[in-house]
Design a protein around this motif. Structure first.
Motif, PDB file in Angstrom:
ATOM      1  N   THR A   8       0.628  -1.046  -0.350  1.00  0.00           N
ATOM      2  CA  THR A   8       0.318  -0.132   0.360  1.00  0.00           C
ATOM      3  C   THR A   8       0.829   1.804   0.207  1.00  0.00           C
ATOM      4  O   THR A   8       2.072   1.086   0.633  1.00  0.00           O
ATOM      5  CB  THR A   8      -1.029  -0.006   1.568  1.00  0.00           C
ATOM      6  OG1 THR A   8      -1.962  -1.091   1.324  1.00  0.00           O
ATOM      7  CG2 THR A   8      -2.280   1.627   1.044  1.00  0.00           C
ATOM      8  N   LEU A   9       0.531   1.927  -0.657  1.00  0.00           N
ATOM      9  CA  LEU A   9       0.933   3.603  -0.748  1.00  0.00           C
ATOM     10  C   LEU A   9       0.313   4.840  -0.214  1.00  0.00           C
ATOM     11  O   LEU A   9      -0.863   4.571  -0.834  1.00  0.00           O
ATOM     12  CB  LEU A   9       1.554   3.944  -2.481  1.00  0.00           C
ATOM     13  CG  LEU A   9       1.994   2.812  -3.153  1.00  0.00           C
ATOM     14  CD1 LEU A   9       2.159   3.641  -4.670  1.00  0.00           C
ATOM     15  CD2 LEU A   9       3.983   3.122  -2.707  1.00  0.00           C
ATOM     16  N   ALA A  28       2.534  10.986  15.603  1.00  0.00           N
ATOM     17  CA  ALA A  28       1.477  11.077  16.676  1.00  0.00           C
ATOM     18  C   ALA A  28       0.391  10.873  15.290  1.00  0.00           C
ATOM     19  O   ALA A  28      -0.548   9.610  15.204  1.00  0.00           O
ATOM     20  CB  ALA A  28       0.648  12.237  16.992  1.00  0.00           C
ATOM     21  N   VAL A  29       0.212  11.846  14.362  1.00  0.00           N
ATOM     22  CA  VAL A  29      -0.404  11.760  12.721  1.00  0.00           C
ATOM     23  C   VAL A  29      -0.032  10.559  11.989  1.00  0.00           C
ATOM     24  O   VAL A  29      -0.831   9.884  11.448  1.00  0.00           O
ATOM     25  CB  VAL A  29      -0.196  12.408  12.166  1.00  0.00           C
ATOM     26  CG1 VAL A  29      -1.176  12.526  10.603  1.00  0.00           C
ATOM     27  CG2 VAL A  29      -0.542  14.009  12.741  1.00  0.00           C
ATOM     28  N   LEU A  66      -2.668   7.119  11.556  1.00  0.00           N
ATOM     29  CA  LEU A  66      -2.698   6.410   9.962  1.00  0.00           C
ATOM     30  C   LEU A  66      -2.689   4.947   9.771  1.00  0.00           C
ATOM     31  O   LEU A  66      -3.440   4.434   9.897  1.00  0.00           O
ATOM     32  CB  LEU A  66      -2.068   7.554   9.050  1.00  0.00           C
ATOM     33  CG  LEU A  66      -2.387   8.733   8.429  1.00  0.00           C
ATOM     34  CD1 LEU A  66      -1.541   9.344   7.685  1.00  0.00           C
ATOM     35  CD2 LEU A  66      -3.947   8.968   8.223  1.00  0.00           C
ATOM     36  N   ARG A  67      -1.899   4.625  11.369  1.00  0.00           N
ATOM     37  CA  ARG A  67      -1.300   3.159  10.563  1.00  0.00           C
ATOM     38  C   ARG A  67      -2.038   2.584  11.262  1.00  0.00           C
ATOM     39  O   ARG A  67      -2.871   1.044  11.087  1.00  0.00           O
ATOM     40  CB  ARG A  67       0.336   3.217  11.136  1.00  0.00           C
ATOM     41  CG  ARG A  67       1.955   3.645  10.262  1.00  0.00           C
ATOM     42  CD  ARG A  67       2.611   2.683  10.871  1.00  0.00           C
ATOM     43  NE  ARG A  67       3.428   3.726  10.169  1.00  0.00           N
ATOM     44  CZ  ARG A  67       4.179   3.485   8.435  1.00  0.00           C
ATOM     45  NH1 ARG A  67       3.464   2.588   7.933  1.00  0.00           N
ATOM     46  NH2 ARG A  67       5.342   4.128   7.809  1.00  0.00           N
ATOM     47  N   GLY A  84      -3.549  -0.113   8.456  1.00  0.00           N
ATOM     48  CA  GLY A  84      -2.591  -0.988   8.738  1.00  0.00           C
ATOM     49  C   GLY A  84      -1.115  -0.174   8.520  1.00  0.00           C
ATOM     50  O   GLY A  84      -0.699   0.739   7.819  1.00  0.00           O
ATOM     51  N   ASP A  85      -0.310  -0.919   7.742  1.00  0.00           N
ATOM     52  CA  ASP A  85       1.363  -1.052   7.339  1.00  0.00           C
ATOM     53  C   ASP A  85       0.844  -0.558   5.962  1.00  0.00           C
ATOM     54  O   ASP A  85       0.297  -0.872   4.766  1.00  0.00           O
ATOM     55  CB  ASP A  85       1.873  -2.015   6.972  1.00  0.00           C
ATOM     56  CG  ASP A  85       3.406  -1.846   6.674  1.00  0.00           C
ATOM     57  OD1 ASP A  85       4.013  -0.913   7.228  1.00  0.00           O
ATOM     58  OD2 ASP A  85       3.961  -2.531   5.773  1.00  0.00           O
ATOM     59  N   PHE A  86       1.619   0.557   5.575  1.00  0.00           N
ATOM     60  CA  PHE A  86       1.968   0.889   4.387  1.00  0.00           C
ATOM     61  C   PHE A  86       3.154   1.830   3.965  1.00  0.00           C
ATOM     62  O   PHE A  86       4.109   2.565   5.136  1.00  0.00           O
ATOM     63  CB  PHE A  86       1.096   2.229   4.094  1.00  0.00           C
ATOM     64  CG  PHE A  86       0.706   3.793   4.982  1.00  0.00           C
ATOM     65  CD1 PHE A  86       1.765   4.424   5.436  1.00  0.00           C
ATOM     66  CD2 PHE A  86      -0.271   2.995   5.919  1.00  0.00           C
ATOM     67  CE1 PHE A  86       1.858   5.370   6.230  1.00  0.00           C
ATOM     68  CE2 PHE A  86       0.064   4.726   7.354  1.00  0.00           C
ATOM     69  CZ  PHE A  86       0.493   5.484   7.583  1.00  0.00           C
ATOM     70  N   TYR A  87       3.899   1.875   2.772  1.00  0.00           N
ATOM     71  CA  TYR A  87       4.373   3.248   2.740  1.00  0.00           C
ATOM     72  C   TYR A  87       4.461   4.131   2.414  1.00  0.00           C
ATOM     73  O   TYR A  87       3.525   4.980   1.312  1.00  0.00           O
ATOM     74  CB  TYR A  87       5.442   2.737   1.512  1.00  0.00           C
ATOM     75  CG  TYR A  87       6.371   3.601   0.887  1.00  0.00           C
ATOM     76  CD1 TYR A  87       7.785   2.752   1.209  1.00  0.00           C
ATOM     77  CD2 TYR A  87       6.192   4.182   0.028  1.00  0.00           C
ATOM     78  CE1 TYR A  87       8.691   4.036   0.957  1.00  0.00           C
ATOM     79  CE2 TYR A  87       7.594   5.233  -1.228  1.00  0.00           C
ATOM     80  CZ  TYR A  87       8.458   4.616  -0.340  1.00  0.00           C
ATOM     81  OH  TYR A  87       9.941   5.695  -0.592  1.00  0.00           O
TER      82      TYR A  87
END
Length: 300
Positions: free
Chosen positions: A64-65, A131-132, A136-137, A141-144
């Motif tokens: 995910t981007l 914090a932001v 978001l994670r 979940g995980d993302f680049y």
């Protein structure tokens, strides 16, 4: 995967010379680096900035981007298109409140599979904070993570490849400046006898010099190349469009058959011709202006 084939990229982008009485009187040669023709949906510096970010995402095993942008961001569009073509999920975190129906930019991004999220303007200003990002994670979940405008060290490396497509005989290169990544890489890749002039498109853009230096330090370890910013061609601020600028756009189209993007390239080209007419460049100078095609919804 061959990203070039998957995206139907046209590289290197063509360079066209234009004949204009203003440059002719000054004895200056002007060429356009047509990065807007690289790909119909992901033109110019948008792909160059994303190229090595995509490679980094793959190395990390990311699927995910996630990136940031305003409601009319062309970087958001580019990330959505590249993600869809190259097998990534994409998330666009948009500045401000949600408005429905979606504007054409955001609707286009959604049509390419992007999920949209929104941050109020005060939170958006803190978008780089731990914090932001942690919030978001937790939500996605995980993302680049790709920064707003795509400008990071990977983007600098990609934009440095633009310099390699410009002949060493060129003296000066002009580029529009939004977040600074394009200029950072372009200047870093130019020859010792070449210089780059950046035209910030937002009011009070002097702070961008520090941002550009920081980007170059991440890649080159220091300020790199010969470059400077000219700060007086913002026309009132980002996405401001006074009649004088519209008149310049209309005149340029009549002269050369090219409709300039009013957010970025028109301001850059106005600056270039103004400096030419002020005799800022010696006779015999060859100038390349980078046309990134940064404005508008593809196909609109």
């Amino acid at each position: 995967m061959d990203d070039g084939l998957a995206l139907d990229l046209r590289l290197p982008s063509p360079i066209d010379e234009i004949e204009d009485e203003r440059s002719h009187r000054a004895g200056v040669r002007v060429l356009l680096k047509r990065d807007d023709l690289i790909q119909p949906e992901v033109s110019g510096n948008k792909w160059r900035k994303l190229k090595y970010n995509i490679e980094a995402a793959r190395r990390r095993g990311a699927r995910t981007l996630l990136t940031f942008g305003g409601a009319y961001s062309n970087h958001i569009i580019a990330t959505a298109v590249v993600g869809a073509r190259l097998g990534f999920e994409t998330i666009g975190v948009i500045r401000g409140e949600e408005h429905v129906p979606l504007n054409p930019h955001l609707q286009f991004a959604v049509s390419r599979g992007m999920r949209l999220s929104y941050l109020d303007r005060s939170t958006y200003r803190e978008k780089t904070s731990a914090a932001v990002i942690d919030a978001l994670r937790e939500g996605f979940g995980d993302f680049y993570l790709i920064p707003e405008g795509g400008s990071n060290a990977e983007a600098v490396r990609g934009c440095a490849e633009l310099a390699a497509e410009i002949d060493p005989s060129v003296d000066v290169v002009f580029c529009a400046v939004g977040t600074g990544g394009t200029l950072a890489g372009l200047a870093g890749g130019m020859g010792a006898d070449q210089s780059v002039i950046g035209v910030p498109v937002l009011k009070g853009g002097g702070f961008l010099e520090d941002d550009i230096v920081r980007l170059q330090e991440q890649v080159y370890g220091e300020r790199a190349g010969s470059w400077r910013l000219v700060l007086d061609y913002h026309f009132g601020g980002y996405a401001k469009r006074p009649p004088e600028l519209d008149a310049f756009i209309d005149d340029f189209q009549q002269r050369h058959g090219l409709r300039l993007d009013w957010v970025y390239e028109a301001k850059m080209m106005f600056a270039m011709f103004d400096l030419i007419e002020r005799d800022e460049f010696p006779r015999g100078t060859t100038i390349v202006a980078v046309i990134s095609g940064s404005g508008g919804v593809p196909g609109a």
